[in-house]
Design a protein around this motif. Structure first.
Motif, PDB file in Angstrom:
ATOM      1  N   ALA A  91       0.857  -1.181   0.000  1.00 60.58           N
ATOM      2  CA  ALA A  91       0.000   0.000   0.000  1.00 60.58           C
ATOM      3  C   ALA A  91       0.890   1.226   0.000  1.00 60.58           C
ATOM      4  O   ALA A  91       1.837   1.310   0.782  1.00 60.58           O
ATOM      5  N   ILE A  92       0.619   2.162  -0.871  1.00 60.88           N
ATOM      6  CA  ILE A  92       1.427   3.368  -0.983  1.00 60.88           C
ATOM      7  C   ILE A  92       0.751   4.479  -0.195  1.00 60.88           C
ATOM      8  O   ILE A  92      -0.431   4.753  -0.386  1.00 60.88           O
ATOM      9  N   ILE A  93       1.514   5.111   0.699  1.00 59.59           N
ATOM     10  CA  ILE A  93       0.991   6.219   1.490  1.00 59.59           C
ATOM     11  C   ILE A  93       1.730   7.489   1.104  1.00 59.59           C
ATOM     12  O   ILE A  93       2.958   7.541   1.144  1.00 59.59           O
ATOM     13  N   ARG A  94       0.965   8.491   0.683  1.00 64.06           N
ATOM     14  CA  ARG A  94       1.554   9.795   0.367  1.00 64.06           C
ATOM     15  C   ARG A  94       1.345  10.723   1.563  1.00 64.06           C
ATOM     16  O   ARG A  94       0.268  10.785   2.129  1.00 64.06           O
ATOM     17  N   LEU A  95       2.423  11.425   1.965  1.00 66.55           N
ATOM     18  CA  LEU A  95       2.355  12.377   3.061  1.00 66.55           C
ATOM     19  C   LEU A  95       2.240  13.771   2.483  1.00 66.55           C
ATOM     20  O   LEU A  95       3.121  14.237   1.760  1.00 66.55           O
ATOM     21  N   VAL A  96       1.158  14.443   2.815  1.00 64.18           N
ATOM     22  CA  VAL A  96       0.878  15.760   2.256  1.00 64.18           C
ATOM     23  C   VAL A  96       1.057  16.805   3.344  1.00 64.18           C
ATOM     24  O   VAL A  96       0.459  16.708   4.420  1.00 64.18           O
ATOM     25  N   SER A  97       1.876  17.829   3.079  1.00 66.18           N
ATOM     26  CA  SER A  97       2.125  18.881   4.057  1.00 66.18           C
ATOM     27  C   SER A  97       0.849  19.625   4.383  1.00 66.18           C
ATOM     28  O   SER A  97       0.002  19.865   3.518  1.00 66.18           O
ATOM     29  N   THR A  98       0.729  20.003   5.648  1.00 68.19           N
ATOM     30  CA  THR A  98      -0.421  20.785   6.084  1.00 68.19           C
ATOM     31  C   THR A  98       0.028  22.203   6.374  1.00 68.19           C
ATOM     32  O   THR A  98       1.208  22.507   6.451  1.00 68.19           O
ATOM     33  N   THR A  99      -0.954  23.068   6.588  1.00 68.64           N
ATOM     34  CA  THR A  99      -0.642  24.474   6.893  1.00 68.64           C
ATOM     35  C   THR A  99      -0.829  24.767   8.375  1.00 68.64           C
ATOM     36  O   THR A  99      -0.795  25.916   8.791  1.00 68.64           O
ATOM     37  N   LEU A 100      -1.036  23.701   9.166  1.00 68.13           N
ATOM     38  CA  LEU A 100      -1.236  23.912  10.595  1.00 68.13           C
ATOM     39  C   LEU A 100       0.043  24.404  11.252  1.00 68.13           C
ATOM     40  O   LEU A 100       1.145  24.037  10.863  1.00 68.13           O
ATOM     41  N   GLU A 101      -0.122  25.244  12.291  1.00 65.78           N
ATOM     42  CA  GLU A 101       1.026  25.782  12.998  1.00 65.78           C
ATOM     43  C   GLU A 101       1.415  24.900  14.181  1.00 65.78           C
ATOM     44  O   GLU A 101       2.308  25.251  14.935  1.00 65.78           O
ATOM     45  N   THR A 102       0.772  23.775  14.334  1.00 66.42           N
ATOM     46  CA  THR A 102       1.095  22.870  15.430  1.00 66.42           C
ATOM     47  C   THR A 102       2.037  21.775  14.951  1.00 66.42           C
ATOM     48  O   THR A 102       2.140  21.493  13.760  1.00 66.42           O
ATOM     49  N   THR A 103       2.737  21.194  15.905  1.00 68.43           N
ATOM     50  CA  THR A 103       3.673  20.110  15.632  1.00 68.43           C
ATOM     51  C   THR A 103       3.273  18.898  16.452  1.00 68.43           C
ATOM     52  O   THR A 103       2.932  19.022  17.632  1.00 68.43           O
ATOM     53  N   ARG A 104       3.300  17.745  15.827  1.00 65.37           N
ATOM     54  CA  ARG A 104       3.061  16.505  16.561  1.00 65.37           C
ATOM     55  C   ARG A 104       4.389  15.990  17.101  1.00 65.37           C
ATOM     56  O   ARG A 104       5.371  15.889  16.365  1.00 65.37           O
ATOM     57  N   ILE A 105       4.395  15.673  18.387  1.00 64.10           N
ATOM     58  CA  ILE A 105       5.597  15.124  18.990  1.00 64.10           C
ATOM     59  C   ILE A 105       5.238  13.804  19.672  1.00 64.10           C
ATOM     60  O   ILE A 105       4.074  13.544  19.982  1.00 64.10           O
ATOM     61  N   ILE A 106       6.252  12.981  19.884  1.00 68.24           N
ATOM     62  CA  ILE A 106       6.063  11.704  20.556  1.00 68.24           C
ATOM     63  C   ILE A 106       6.908  11.687  21.815  1.00 68.24           C
ATOM     64  O   ILE A 106       8.084  12.068  21.804  1.00 68.24           O
ATOM     65  N   LEU A 107       6.289  11.226  22.898  1.00 70.56           N
ATOM     66  CA  LEU A 107       6.955  11.139  24.199  1.00 70.56           C
ATOM     67  C   LEU A 107       7.129   9.678  24.583  1.00 70.56           C
ATOM     68  O   LEU A 107       6.325   8.810  24.207  1.00 70.56           O
ATOM     69  N   ALA A 108       8.175   9.408  25.348  1.00 73.31           N
ATOM     70  CA  ALA A 108       8.466   8.044  25.808  1.00 73.31           C
ATOM     71  C   ALA A 108       7.587   7.710  27.007  1.00 73.31           C
ATOM     72  O   ALA A 108       8.037   7.589  28.151  1.00 73.31           O
ATOM     73  N   LEU A 109       6.309   7.551  26.737  1.00 68.44           N
ATOM     74  CA  LEU A 109       5.313   7.315  27.771  1.00 68.44           C
ATOM     75  C   LEU A 109       4.126   6.652  27.090  1.00 68.44           C
ATOM     76  O   LEU A 109       3.829   6.960  25.931  1.00 68.44           O
ATOM     77  N   GLY A 110       3.447   5.745  27.773  1.00 64.49           N
ATOM     78  CA  GLY A 110       2.324   5.074  27.141  1.00 64.49           C
ATOM     79  C   GLY A 110       1.289   4.584  28.124  1.00 64.49           C
ATOM     80  O   GLY A 110       1.355   4.859  29.324  1.00 64.49           O
ATOM     81  N   ASN A 111       0.333   3.823  27.594  1.00 68.23           N
ATOM     82  CA  ASN A 111      -0.779   3.357  28.412  1.00 68.23           C
ATOM     83  C   ASN A 111      -0.344   2.426  29.531  1.00 68.23           C
ATOM     84  O   ASN A 111      -1.027   2.326  30.551  1.00 68.23           O
ATOM     85  N   GLN A 112       0.758   1.718  29.363  1.00 70.83           N
ATOM     86  CA  GLN A 112       1.201   0.840  30.440  1.00 70.83           C
ATOM     87  C   GLN A 112       1.898   1.601  31.559  1.00 70.83           C
ATOM     88  O   GLN A 112       2.190   1.039  32.618  1.00 70.83           O
ATOM     89  N   ASP A 113       2.156   2.874  31.349  1.00 73.06           N
ATOM     90  CA  ASP A 113       2.805   3.700  32.370  1.00 73.06           C
ATOM     91  C   ASP A 113       1.826   4.568  33.136  1.00 73.06           C
ATOM     92  O   ASP A 113       2.037   4.861  34.314  1.00 73.06           O
ATOM     93  N   VAL A 114       0.760   5.031  32.467  1.00 73.86           N
ATOM     94  CA  VAL A 114      -0.115   6.021  33.074  1.00 73.86           C
ATOM     95  C   VAL A 114      -1.460   6.003  32.360  1.00 73.86           C
ATOM     96  O   VAL A 114      -1.555   5.562  31.207  1.00 73.86           O
ATOM     97  N   ASP A 115      -2.494   6.448  33.047  1.00 76.38           N
ATOM     98  CA  ASP A 115      -3.799   6.664  32.410  1.00 76.38           C
ATOM     99  C   ASP A 115      -3.722   7.992  31.665  1.00 76.38           C
ATOM    100  O   ASP A 115      -3.827   9.062  32.278  1.00 76.38           O
ATOM    101  N   VAL A 116      -3.518   7.940  30.352  1.00 69.78           N
ATOM    102  CA  VAL A 116      -3.261   9.166  29.593  1.00 69.78           C
ATOM    103  C   VAL A 116      -4.458  10.111  29.632  1.00 69.78           C
ATOM    104  O   VAL A 116      -4.294  11.332  29.493  1.00 69.78           O
TER     105      VAL A 116
END
Length: 326
Positions: A223-248
């Motif tokens: 399956a081919i996935i194309r990533l299209v740039s957005t104009t949003l001023e927000t950034t998605r970040i990932i943190l080293a934390l998950g459901n097994q660590d805390v109730d998000v």
């Protein structure tokens, strides 16, 4: 807590009681969940008393106490509407009499739970009813009930009010003393802090998800996935934390940040904070459910700062009385 004036501790998990005793703590500790039959010997060895609802368990505790040449305290939990644990009120006297007649255990009191499973709030009327039950139990069984436990943190507004407390002389305080909030309303309790605990998580990916995925033509191979740039001023970040660590869902997002989602090991945040980089830290406040899971998570490092109590703490209710955490 002990240095601050608490006269006893309470726990629902025997493994935690073992750790407390291994540190040298000799204060009274009460097990506030009905003991498991497989643990009765350890319960008698480690705890002065336990909350109970089942006669088979009480009988096993009595036998364990006799083997250890001890007398184990029994507090009977009464069902008063929350539908979690407890015996029905009309059986309190009958079961209490069986406890009184059983060598190895001693009837120390009764207790009730509120605002936990079913959200039934404690009221002055319910506290009067619990007082009446304590009086009736004494009339049927004989011994004076040392403990009449009126509930948990949800009962603090009643305890701080000008109403007569009747026979209620015990509250099992957790959420209020740790997070400074009323569990029912979420409002801050006067004189207490809401930021005692902070969860710190490290950023492991950023600046790579300011795009949105669009599925392209797929065949049976890939399956081919194309990533299209957005104009949003927000950034998605990932943190080293998950459901097994805390109730998000119990995390309070920092200003300018929004929870996108979480997996077992990744927490995805949308943020306007452009200063965040890989290795940066984000800080979160937690509700009680999130704090509970984080404190038990093996990969969350717990660091305690400034744990010595002040000589005197005053709040909106005047000088604080010593509340027993039992």
């Amino acid at each position: 807590m002990l240095d601050g004036g608490v006269t006893g501790l309470a726990e629902a998990r025997l493994s935690n009681v073992k750790r407390l005793r291994q540190t040298g703590m000799t204060c009274p500790i009460t097990l506030i969940r009905t003991p498991m039959l497989s643990q009765v010997d350890d319960v008698v060895q480690l705890c002065e008393a336990s909350y109970n609802t089942e006669m088979s368990v009480i009988a096993a505790l009595a036998a364990a106490a006799l083997r250890q040449n001890k007398v184990h305290g029994i507090i009977l939990m009464v069902e008063m509407g929350d539908l979690r644990d407890g015996i029905v009120p009309q059986d309190v006297g009958h079961i209490g009499q069986q406890v009184v007649d059983m060598p190895g255990v001693a009837l120390k009191g009764i207790g009730a739970n509120f605002a936990c499973l079913s959200g039934i709030a404690p009221t002055a009327t319910k506290m009067q009813t619990l007082t009446a039950l304590a009086n009736e139990a004494e009339g049927q069984c004989g011994p004076f009930l040392e403990t009449v436990s009126g509930g948990n943190s949800a009962n603090l507004p009643w305890a701080f009010s000008a109403r007569a407390t009747g026979r209620i002389n015990d509250l099992r305080i957790g959420e209020a003393i740790l997070l400074g909030v009323d569990p029912i309303t979420g409002d801050q309790i006067g004189g207490l802090f809401r930021d005692t605990f902070t969860l710190v998580a490290e950023v492991i990916e950023t600046d790579t998800k300011t795009v949105s995925p669009l599925l392209g033509t797929a065949d049976h191979v890939s399956a081919i996935i194309r990533l299209v740039s957005t104009t949003l001023e927000t950034t998605r970040i990932i943190l080293a934390l998950g459901n097994q660590d805390v109730d998000v869902e119990g995390l309070s997002m920092p200003a300018g940040s929004t929870l996108v989602g979480a997996t077992s090991d990744h927490l995805v945040i949308s943020t306007t904070d452009q200063k965040l980089r890989v290795g940066s830290e984000m800080r979160f406040q937690m509700n009680y459910g999130a704090l509970m899971r984080a404190m038990a998570a093996p990969d969350i490092q717990t660091t305690l700062h400034n744990d010595r109590p002040r000589s005197q703490v005053n709040g909106s209710h005047g000088p604080k009385k010593h509340l027993a955490l039992v």
